[in-house]
Design a protein around this motif. Structure first.
Motif, PDB file in Angstrom:
ATOM      1  N   ILE A  85       0.839  -1.195   0.000  1.00 29.48           N
ATOM      2  CA  ILE A  85       0.000   0.000   0.000  1.00 29.48           C
ATOM      3  C   ILE A  85       0.878   1.251   0.000  1.00 29.48           C
ATOM      4  O   ILE A  85       1.835   1.334   0.771  1.00 29.48           O
ATOM      5  CB  ILE A  85      -0.930   0.015   1.223  1.00 29.48           C
ATOM      6  CG1 ILE A  85      -1.810  -1.242   1.239  1.00 29.48           C
ATOM      7  CG2 ILE A  85      -1.788   1.274   1.238  1.00 29.48           C
ATOM      8  CD1 ILE A  85      -2.643  -1.398   2.493  1.00 29.48           C
ATOM      9  N   ILE A  86       0.533   2.201  -0.850  1.00 32.89           N
ATOM     10  CA  ILE A  86       1.242   3.470  -0.929  1.00 32.89           C
ATOM     11  C   ILE A  86       0.446   4.518  -0.163  1.00 32.89           C
ATOM     12  O   ILE A  86      -0.760   4.673  -0.385  1.00 32.89           O
ATOM     13  CB  ILE A  86       1.416   3.939  -2.384  1.00 32.89           C
ATOM     14  CG1 ILE A  86       1.984   2.820  -3.264  1.00 32.89           C
ATOM     15  CG2 ILE A  86       2.286   5.197  -2.439  1.00 32.89           C
ATOM     16  CD1 ILE A  86       3.350   2.325  -2.856  1.00 32.89           C
ATOM     17  N   ILE A  87       1.117   5.241   0.715  1.00 33.16           N
ATOM     18  CA  ILE A  87       0.485   6.303   1.491  1.00 33.16           C
ATOM     19  C   ILE A  87       1.077   7.643   1.067  1.00 33.16           C
ATOM     20  O   ILE A  87       2.289   7.849   1.175  1.00 33.16           O
ATOM     21  CB  ILE A  87       0.707   6.114   3.013  1.00 33.16           C
ATOM     22  CG1 ILE A  87       0.247   4.728   3.464  1.00 33.16           C
ATOM     23  CG2 ILE A  87       0.005   7.215   3.802  1.00 33.16           C
ATOM     24  CD1 ILE A  87      -1.216   4.460   3.305  1.00 33.16           C
ATOM     25  N   THR A  88       0.231   8.544   0.589  1.00 31.20           N
ATOM     26  CA  THR A  88       0.676   9.910   0.307  1.00 31.20           C
ATOM     27  C   THR A  88       0.325  10.774   1.515  1.00 31.20           C
ATOM     28  O   THR A  88      -0.459  10.397   2.363  1.00 31.20           O
ATOM     29  CB  THR A  88       0.013  10.455  -0.961  1.00 31.20           C
ATOM     30  OG1 THR A  88      -1.406  10.545  -0.745  1.00 31.20           O
ATOM     31  CG2 THR A  88       0.270   9.536  -2.151  1.00 31.20           C
ATOM     32  N   VAL A 115      -3.599   2.539  -3.140  1.00 34.64           N
ATOM     33  CA  VAL A 115      -2.996   3.849  -2.902  1.00 34.64           C
ATOM     34  C   VAL A 115      -3.964   4.697  -2.083  1.00 34.64           C
ATOM     35  O   VAL A 115      -5.162   4.771  -2.390  1.00 34.64           O
ATOM     36  CB  VAL A 115      -2.688   4.577  -4.229  1.00 34.64           C
ATOM     37  CG1 VAL A 115      -2.268   6.023  -3.974  1.00 34.64           C
ATOM     38  CG2 VAL A 115      -1.611   3.842  -5.015  1.00 34.64           C
ATOM     39  N   PHE A 116      -3.419   5.323  -1.032  1.00 33.37           N
ATOM     40  CA  PHE A 116      -4.162   6.366  -0.321  1.00 33.37           C
ATOM     41  C   PHE A 116      -3.736   7.677  -0.934  1.00 33.37           C
ATOM     42  O   PHE A 116      -2.588   8.109  -0.794  1.00 33.37           O
ATOM     43  CB  PHE A 116      -3.856   6.340   1.176  1.00 33.37           C
ATOM     44  CG  PHE A 116      -4.499   7.473   1.937  1.00 33.37           C
ATOM     45  CD1 PHE A 116      -5.866   7.518   2.106  1.00 33.37           C
ATOM     46  CD2 PHE A 116      -3.726   8.491   2.485  1.00 33.37           C
ATOM     47  CE1 PHE A 116      -6.465   8.571   2.793  1.00 33.37           C
ATOM     48  CE2 PHE A 116      -4.313   9.535   3.185  1.00 33.37           C
ATOM     49  CZ  PHE A 116      -5.691   9.572   3.340  1.00 33.37           C
ATOM     50  N   ALA A 117      -4.657   8.324  -1.646  1.00 38.23           N
ATOM     51  CA  ALA A 117      -4.326   9.514  -2.425  1.00 38.23           C
ATOM     52  C   ALA A 117      -4.819  10.763  -1.714  1.00 38.23           C
ATOM     53  O   ALA A 117      -6.014  10.983  -1.568  1.00 38.23           O
ATOM     54  CB  ALA A 117      -4.944   9.420  -3.816  1.00 38.23           C
ATOM     55  N   MET A 118      -3.873  11.569  -1.296  1.00 37.83           N
ATOM     56  CA  MET A 118      -4.174  12.818  -0.598  1.00 37.83           C
ATOM     57  C   MET A 118      -3.423  13.934  -1.299  1.00 37.83           C
ATOM     58  O   MET A 118      -2.195  13.915  -1.378  1.00 37.83           O
ATOM     59  CB  MET A 118      -3.736  12.707   0.865  1.00 37.83           C
ATOM     60  CG  MET A 118      -3.897  13.971   1.669  1.00 37.83           C
ATOM     61  SD  MET A 118      -3.353  13.697   3.383  1.00 37.83           S
ATOM     62  CE  MET A 118      -3.521  15.366   4.028  1.00 37.83           C
ATOM     63  N   THR A 119      -4.150  14.889  -1.864  1.00 38.09           N
ATOM     64  CA  THR A 119      -3.482  16.025  -2.484  1.00 38.09           C
ATOM     65  C   THR A 119      -3.213  17.068  -1.416  1.00 38.09           C
ATOM     66  O   THR A 119      -4.050  17.285  -0.536  1.00 38.09           O
ATOM     67  CB  THR A 119      -4.346  16.648  -3.595  1.00 38.09           C
ATOM     68  OG1 THR A 119      -5.648  16.922  -3.077  1.00 38.09           O
ATOM     69  CG2 THR A 119      -4.461  15.708  -4.774  1.00 38.09           C
ATOM     70  N   PRO A 120      -2.048  17.703  -1.453  1.00 38.49           N
ATOM     71  CA  PRO A 120      -1.761  18.749  -0.467  1.00 38.49           C
ATOM     72  C   PRO A 120      -2.875  19.785  -0.469  1.00 38.49           C
ATOM     73  O   PRO A 120      -3.367  20.182  -1.535  1.00 38.49           O
ATOM     74  CB  PRO A 120      -0.437  19.340  -0.973  1.00 38.49           C
ATOM     75  CG  PRO A 120       0.200  18.235  -1.753  1.00 38.49           C
ATOM     76  CD  PRO A 120      -0.937  17.499  -2.396  1.00 38.49           C
ATOM     77  N   PRO A 121      -3.333  20.224   0.701  1.00 37.39           N
ATOM     78  CA  PRO A 121      -4.491  21.118   0.767  1.00 37.39           C
ATOM     79  C   PRO A 121      -4.276  22.461   0.082  1.00 37.39           C
ATOM     80  O   PRO A 121      -5.190  23.012  -0.508  1.00 37.39           O
ATOM     81  CB  PRO A 121      -4.727  21.297   2.273  1.00 37.39           C
ATOM     82  CG  PRO A 121      -3.428  20.935   2.917  1.00 37.39           C
ATOM     83  CD  PRO A 121      -2.809  19.896   2.032  1.00 37.39           C
ATOM     84  N   LEU A 146      -8.675  10.979  -0.129  1.00 38.85           N
ATOM     85  CA  LEU A 146      -9.138  11.892   0.906  1.00 38.85           C
ATOM     86  C   LEU A 146      -9.806  13.073   0.227  1.00 38.85           C
ATOM     87  O   LEU A 146      -9.152  13.921  -0.388  1.00 38.85           O
ATOM     88  CB  LEU A 146      -7.994  12.361   1.797  1.00 38.85           C
ATOM     89  CG  LEU A 146      -8.413  13.337   2.909  1.00 38.85           C
ATOM     90  CD1 LEU A 146      -9.494  12.728   3.796  1.00 38.85           C
ATOM     91  CD2 LEU A 146      -7.216  13.746   3.758  1.00 38.85           C
ATOM     92  N   SER A 147     -11.122  13.110   0.318  1.00 40.06           N
ATOM     93  CA  SER A 147     -11.912  14.180  -0.266  1.00 40.06           C
ATOM     94  C   SER A 147     -12.523  14.997   0.863  1.00 40.06           C
ATOM     95  O   SER A 147     -11.996  15.017   1.978  1.00 40.06           O
ATOM     96  CB  SER A 147     -12.984  13.584  -1.197  1.00 40.06           C
ATOM     97  OG  SER A 147     -13.659  14.596  -1.912  1.00 40.06           O
TER      98      SER A 147
END
Length: 294
Positions: A3-6, A68-74, A107-108
């Motif tokens: 699993i990839i964590i961003t 993948v846990f996809a989190m874009t920088p806020p 993460l939305s």
């Protein structure tokens, strides 16, 4: 699972990584900060140091991953904030497509159903649409409430002016969330067998804005702390005076307006206002008091 964590070792990514490592999964944590390498390794994860704006880096990192846990920088830069966020989401989507990753948990945010009148959240709306077109990849859109930890930004206002507030009234109900509750929900979804594309709201509590003043005020021995509703112009000027860049401040004012008009909460309410996190506003208030008094 691999699993990839961003999200580096941020407020969500760190507890998420810790939980998945404890469950025996092979975890890689992406960070743009080389100084995080040893800390990531100390957790028992593999560090991948690079930028989410680098498609080649993401593609190489995603290779062989199951999820993948996809989190874009806020906030990405002081200008073109929404566009930069969408671009990062495009890179994630392209890397996922190229490498055949079977699952993405994004993460939305509450309010991401709307393409307008929600400030920085509109970038997440467009990224949800991007992930929705991925073939042979299941996607879960974790629409999170307003982060409790954002209240830490109000500490200078409380200390200097003796008030807390926003550009919406004290009777407006706001979905709230603790990062730890997000991490637990993300961990569940990353290892779950699921198909297709689905939305999951992750909210710890729903409270009227007046409760922010009452509960947080009580925790810092200021039980009469008032919630002040600012006009949009007042809110904007306050943020600018606090040093926020113009575009960023304008987006936050728009988000507050979206909370005031109900655009942000609309779909959450239509789905029955689900509260599935565990950490209430009263419990968070203890953390707030510690931060306030530090």
């Amino acid at each position: 699972m691999k699993i990839i964590i961003t999200g580096s070792l941020g407020n969500v990514a760190k507890p998420l990584s810790q939980q998945l490592i404890a469950e025996g999964h092979d975890i890689t944590v992406i960070s743009s900060n080389p100084s995080k390498k040893s800390e990531i390794e100390a957790l028992g994860a593999t560090p991948a140091i690079g930028s989410v704006t680098d498609l080649d880096f993401l593609t190489a990192t995603f290779e062989g991953a199951d999820a993948v846990f996809a989190m874009t920088p806020p906030i990405m830069g002081a200008t073109h904030i929404v566009e930069n966020t969408i671009h990062a989401g495009k890179n994630y989507a392209e890397a996922i497509s190229k490498t055949g990753v079977k699952k993405v948990v994004m993460l939305s945010s509450v309010g991401a159903d709307s393409p307008i009148d929600n400030g920085p959240i509109k970038g997440l709306h467009h990224i949800e649409k991007l992930y929705g077109t991925l073939e042979n990849t299941s996607a879960v859109f974790l629409r999170a409430g307003y982060f409790y930890i954002n209240f830490f930004n109000d500490i200078p206002l409380i200390k200097n002016a003796g008030i807390i507030g926003g550009n919406y009234a004290e009777n407006i109900n706001v979905p709230l969330v603790h990062p730890v509750d997000i991490a637990k929900a993300a961990a569940e979804e990353l290892v779950k067998n699921s198909d297709g594309k689905q939305v999951r709201y992750i909210v710890s509590d729903v409270r009227p804005a007046g409760d922010f003043a009452k509960i947080l005020g009580a925790a810092i021995a200021t039980p009469e702390l008032p919630w002040v509703e600012f006009k949009d112009e007042e809110s904007l000027n306050g943020m600018l005076q606090a040093g926020l860049p113009q575009e960023m401040a304008e987006l936050y004012v728009e988000m507050g307006k979206g909370i005031r008009t109900g655009v942000v909460q609309d779909d959450f309410i239509k789905q029955g206002s689900p509260v599935n996190g565990k950490i209430t506003l009263e419990e968070f208030a203890k953390e707030f008091a510690t931060q306030f008094n530090s």
